[in-house]
Motif scaffolding. Structure first.
Motif, PDB file in Angstrom:
ATOM      1  N   VAL A 153     -12.665  43.060   2.906  1.00 52.47           N
ATOM      2  CA  VAL A 153     -13.043  44.095   3.874  1.00 52.47           C
ATOM      3  C   VAL A 153     -13.865  43.467   5.001  1.00 52.47           C
ATOM      4  N   GLY A 154     -14.809  42.585   4.619  1.00 54.33           N
ATOM      5  CA  GLY A 154     -15.599  41.881   5.627  1.00 54.33           C
ATOM      6  C   GLY A 154     -14.707  41.085   6.565  1.00 54.33           C
ATOM      7  N   SER A 155     -13.711  40.398   5.982  1.00 59.14           N
ATOM      8  CA  SER A 155     -12.803  39.597   6.797  1.00 59.14           C
ATOM      9  C   SER A 155     -12.013  40.464   7.758  1.00 59.14           C
ATOM     10  N   ILE A 156     -11.583  41.633   7.262  1.00 56.55           N
ATOM     11  CA  ILE A 156     -10.808  42.528   8.138  1.00 56.55           C
ATOM     12  C   ILE A 156     -11.659  42.906   9.344  1.00 56.55           C
ATOM     13  N   ILE A 157     -12.932  43.229   9.093  1.00 56.60           N
ATOM     14  CA  ILE A 157     -13.814  43.637  10.196  1.00 56.60           C
ATOM     15  C   ILE A 157     -13.984  42.471  11.175  1.00 56.60           C
ATOM     16  N   VAL A 158     -14.300  41.288  10.629  1.00 57.08           N
ATOM     17  CA  VAL A 158     -14.495  40.114  11.488  1.00 57.08           C
ATOM     18  C   VAL A 158     -13.243  39.854  12.315  1.00 57.08           C
ATOM     19  N   LEU A 159     -12.080  39.877  11.637  1.00 59.18           N
ATOM     20  CA  LEU A 159     -10.832  39.571  12.333  1.00 59.18           C
ATOM     21  C   LEU A 159     -10.532  40.601  13.408  1.00 59.18           C
ATOM     22  N   THR A 160     -10.793  41.883  13.091  1.00 61.36           N
ATOM     23  CA  THR A 160     -10.549  42.923  14.086  1.00 61.36           C
ATOM     24  C   THR A 160     -11.390  42.655  15.331  1.00 61.36           C
ATOM     25  N   VAL A 161     -12.666  42.354  15.108  1.00 67.95           N
ATOM     26  CA  VAL A 161     -13.558  42.090  16.242  1.00 67.95           C
ATOM     27  C   VAL A 161     -13.055  40.890  17.034  1.00 67.95           C
ATOM     28  N   VAL A 162     -12.731  39.801  16.314  1.00 68.37           N
ATOM     29  CA  VAL A 162     -12.285  38.581  16.988  1.00 68.37           C
ATOM     30  C   VAL A 162     -11.005  38.843  17.788  1.00 68.37           C
ATOM     31  N   VAL A 163     -10.071  39.551  17.167  1.00 66.90           N
ATOM     32  CA  VAL A 163      -8.790  39.800  17.843  1.00 66.90           C
ATOM     33  C   VAL A 163      -9.008  40.656  19.086  1.00 66.90           C
ATOM     34  N   ILE A 164      -9.829  41.707  18.950  1.00 70.68           N
ATOM     35  CA  ILE A 164     -10.071  42.574  20.112  1.00 70.68           C
ATOM     36  C   ILE A 164     -10.740  41.784  21.231  1.00 70.68           C
ATOM     37  N   LEU A 165     -11.766  41.003  20.876  1.00 61.25           N
ATOM     38  CA  LEU A 165     -12.459  40.209  21.891  1.00 61.25           C
ATOM     39  C   LEU A 165     -11.504  39.235  22.567  1.00 61.25           C
ATOM     40  N   ALA A 166     -10.693  38.540  21.747  1.00 65.59           N
ATOM     41  CA  ALA A 166      -9.819  37.510  22.298  1.00 65.59           C
ATOM     42  C   ALA A 166      -8.792  38.112  23.244  1.00 65.59           C
ATOM     43  N   TYR A 167      -8.206  39.240  22.829  1.00 68.73           N
ATOM     44  CA  TYR A 167      -7.125  39.787  23.653  1.00 68.73           C
ATOM     45  C   TYR A 167      -7.632  40.604  24.830  1.00 68.73           C
ATOM     46  N   SER A 168      -8.907  40.958  24.831  1.00 66.17           N
ATOM     47  CA  SER A 168      -9.424  41.619  26.029  1.00 66.17           C
ATOM     48  C   SER A 168     -10.185  40.610  26.896  1.00 66.17           C
ATOM     49  N   ALA A 169      -9.894  39.330  26.673  1.00 65.79           N
ATOM     50  CA  ALA A 169     -10.584  38.273  27.430  1.00 65.79           C
ATOM     51  C   ALA A 169     -10.514  38.477  28.947  1.00 65.79           C
ATOM     52  N   PRO A 170      -9.358  38.810  29.525  1.00 58.42           N
ATOM     53  CA  PRO A 170      -9.329  38.977  30.981  1.00 58.42           C
ATOM     54  C   PRO A 170     -10.278  40.069  31.466  1.00 58.42           C
ATOM     55  N   LEU A 171     -10.566  41.028  30.600  1.00 59.42           N
ATOM     56  CA  LEU A 171     -11.448  42.119  31.011  1.00 59.42           C
ATOM     57  C   LEU A 171     -12.914  41.767  30.838  1.00 59.42           C
ATOM     58  N   ILE A 172     -13.231  41.089  29.716  1.00 64.33           N
ATOM     59  CA  ILE A 172     -14.646  40.920  29.399  1.00 64.33           C
ATOM     60  C   ILE A 172     -15.188  39.541  29.743  1.00 64.33           C
ATOM     61  N   ALA A 173     -14.304  38.591  30.026  1.00 63.97           N
ATOM     62  CA  ALA A 173     -14.810  37.246  30.325  1.00 63.97           C
ATOM     63  C   ALA A 173     -15.652  37.296  31.597  1.00 63.97           C
ATOM     64  N   PRO A 174     -16.881  36.769  31.542  1.00 64.13           N
ATOM     65  CA  PRO A 174     -17.761  36.892  32.712  1.00 64.13           C
ATOM     66  C   PRO A 174     -17.336  35.998  33.874  1.00 64.13           C
ATOM     67  N   TYR A 175     -16.652  34.897  33.594  1.00 63.46           N
ATOM     68  CA  TYR A 175     -16.255  33.968  34.660  1.00 63.46           C
ATOM     69  C   TYR A 175     -14.806  33.598  34.480  1.00 63.46           C
TER      70      TYR A 175
END
Lengths: 300, 353
Positions: free
Chosen positions: B55-77
């Protein structure tokens, strides 16, 4: 007399044919089954009963010899139409009620499998109706349709297996030890169910078992197999009460009796092959009774 | 007199809801289980939820995947934009004054504020610091993770498509076809993937294409073998024989009987191939035959970081931790998934230990 529905003529089956250590599991078995008859096939485990049954429904190839179903050579059914018709007419019920139902499928889909394969139903409702009817005919509640096999007992599962085989409306059913994996009380239920269904749907059956006493109740005639060969064929009661071949005698002597006084007197008759026997073949010993022996009546 | 009345003293009033007269219900109905049916995957999901690591891994992976794929939106530079005056700035996180996270870095035994040395305005923060060309490491890490995950998912997809169909087909056909297909598989797995990638550099530019092609060549081989073995096992099951006797075609048996029954194994194997693919990509990029600089991937970040590890250790730590977290999470999740989908497999595993 009409031609038999099923004819086996010197049928053989070898396992591992390609390798050098080919094993002849069934060796020159010949018998006929007439329309509406139940033929019991008995013998110890490994004697080739199941192999014979599976060859008849074309689950295993025939190495040599011919199996004729309704006058046509089963091995020659190559066109799709012929094969599909044969698949509807000849069905099989398996031994292990736990391995014979797909654990991932609901009872509805298990029973409807044949209907789907042959496209026998036009609509969902019709399919549902036919499945319900099949379940009712084997004594199960149609509401069980939405359940998975693991929710059922052995006897109930075997009923589902029977419903699946009968759903396509076969004329001939191979019952491959349908009761061996069940409790004795359930065995009687399933045997009675099969007997009822046979009358109701006018089925011809090959009933395979290793227990002669149970086979006697269902079968009209019995064939006894030993080491891939048929050693005796005859009417059920005659074979049971008056066995000719020593192997049949030995097999009968192995049946335990639920009566302590009689049981105490029961003696096992060990079977030894007669080494002095000449060329053996099935010979008529008495009217309607065939035994595997040589010219002089020695059993090999 | 005792107030409590034992049930056995009142035989005339049996509670109706607990007892039914024999024969009132058909015998088979009595024996049936009354609980609602649990499907296979519902059952697996219940078991998976009980596994804390998974369950912990699922949460971590979900966060990582969301962050990675929204990179163009959230990347500061812009991850590839160089800004040499701001090179090698350590992480500075607003509101935290712990050395190492406040823009200070140990130099000759003293903590020096790099941001002050580079004349960075006070309101400019690099959460993960910058690299030797002044590129923002946070943005690069986000984009890099995206690349690594994409390659991993492509590998899983190849497993599920080529691997599964190859194995199924091979086992269902059997005989000579099976033998030839297995020999072919052995030849494919015999080619070292590293050599393959290096050879591909002759034809393709280094990057996604050559990595994916190298994976497509043979990464699905273990999956094909597993599927074949499982299919051969199931082929002998009586329910498959029953389906054949009912006239079902081999193709339909494969899809409706074999595939659902091996789905657990297949899913688990695909999950295990994801960390392998991530590692493969990272490794190739690290040695310089994978993703090409300036494009970011975890491998190129590590490659840049290890050179300056003695001075600017954060440049190595950050991608290394990301890689470890992703690999660990996928492995733990795959483990949990295996236990959930196939409880028997776990029991056998424990018995061996």
């Amino acid at each position: 007399m009409t031609a038999p529905l099923l004819q086996l003529e010197r049928v053989c089956h070898d396992y591992d044919t390609e390798s050098r250590r080919a094993i002849r599991a069934v060796d020159g078995v010949s018998f006929d089954i007439h329309e509406g008859e139940t033929f019991g096939l008995v013998g110890e485990s490994g004697c080739g009963k199941t192999t014979t049954g599976r060859m008849i429904v074309k689950l295993l190839p025939v190495t040599s010899g011919t199996i004729r179903f309704d006058g046509r050579d089963v091995a020659g059914l190559t066109s799709r139409n012929d094969l599909m018709r044969f698949r509807r007419e000849a069905q099989i019920v398996f031994q292990d009620p736990y391995a014979s139902l797909d654990p991932r499928k609901k009872v509805r889909d298990i029973v409807a499998e044949g209907l789907d394969a042959h496209r026998l139903t036009a609509s969902r409702d019709e399919r549902e109706g036919l499945v319900a009817e099949q379940l009712r005919s084997v004594g199960l509640n149609p509401d069980f349709m939405t359940r998975y096999p693991h929710e059922f007992s052995g006897g109930q599962r075997q009923r589902i297996g029977i419903a699946r085989a009968l759903a396509v409306g076969p004329r001939f059913v191979v019952c491959d030890e349908p009761i061996s994996a069940l409790d004795v009380s359930i065995q009687a239920q399933i045997v009675n169910l099969l007997k009822d269904l046979q009358v109701e749907k006018r089925l011809t059956m090959l009933f395979i078992a290793h227990d002669l006493s149970m086979v006697r109740y269902v079968s009209d005639r019995i064939g006894v197999m030993y080491r891939g060969r048929l050693v005796e064929i005859g009417p059920a009661e005659a074979v049971y009460h008056d066995p000719i071949h020593p192997y049949t005698k030995s097999l009968l002597s192995a049946i335990p009796l639920p009566e302590p006084m009689v049981e105490r007197l029961r003696r096992r008759v060990p079977y030894r092959q007669d080494d002095g026997a000449g060329v053996c073949a099935m010979r008529q010993a008495r009217p309607g009774r065939f035994v595997y022996c040589d010219d002089a009546g020695r059993f090999g | 007199m005792n107030e409590r009345t034992l049930p056995c003293e009142r035989p005339d009033t049996l509670p109706d809801e607990l007892f039914r007269l024999r024969g009132a219900v058909p015998a088979d109905e009595v024996g049936a289980v009354r609980a609602s049916s649990f499907g296979f995957f519902q059952d697996a999901w219940r078991r998976l939820r009980r596994n804390k690591a998974a369950v912990g891994s699922i949460i971590v992976l979900t966060v990582v995947v969301i962050l990675a794929y929204s990179a163009p939106l959230i990347a500061p530079y812009n991850p590839n934009m160089q800004n040499v005056p701001y090179a090698n700035l350590p992480p500075r996180i607003p509101g935290i004054s712990v050395n190492g996270m406040n823009g200070k870095i140990p130099m000759r035994g003293q903590w020096v504020d790099r941001y002050a040395l580079a004349n960075v305005p006070d309101d400019v923060h690099y959460l993960f610091g910058t690299d030797e060309f002044g590129r923002d490491l946070l943005s690069r890490a986000l984009y890099g993770t995206r690349i690594s995950l994409t390659i991993a998912f492509i590998a899983a997809l190849l497993d599920l498509s080529i691997g599964v169909s190859f194995g199924l087909f091979s086992a269902m056909r059997g005989g000579a076809v099976d033998s030839i297909m297995q020999r072919l598989l052995e030849i494919l797995t015999g080619i070292p993937s590293l050599v393959l990638v290096v050879l591909m550099l002759l034809v393709f530019k280094p990057g996604m294409v050559s990595i994916v092609l190298a994976l497509a060549m043979s990464a699905w081989a273990p999956m094909a073998r597993i599927v074949r073995a499982q299919t051969l096992r199931l082929k002998r099951m009586e329910y498959v024989l029953a389906a054949r006797a009912l006239g079902m075609s081999r193709f339909r048996i494969a899809l409706s009987h074999v595939l659902p029954n091996i789905s657990g194994t297949v899913v688990v194997r695909a999950m295990f191939s994801i960390p392998y693919a991530i590692f493969f990509e990272t490794f190739l990029s690290f040695i310089g035959v994978g993703m090409r600089i300036p494009n970011a991937s975890i491998g190129t970040l590590l490659n840049g970081g290890y050179k300056v590890f003695r001075i600017y250790s954060y440049q190595m730590w950050i991608p290394a931790v990301i890689l470890c977290v992703i690999m660990l999470a996928f492995n733990l999740f795959a483990d949990g998934l295996r236990d959930a989908l196939d409880p028997k497999m776990k029991e056998q595993g424990d018995a061996h230990e």
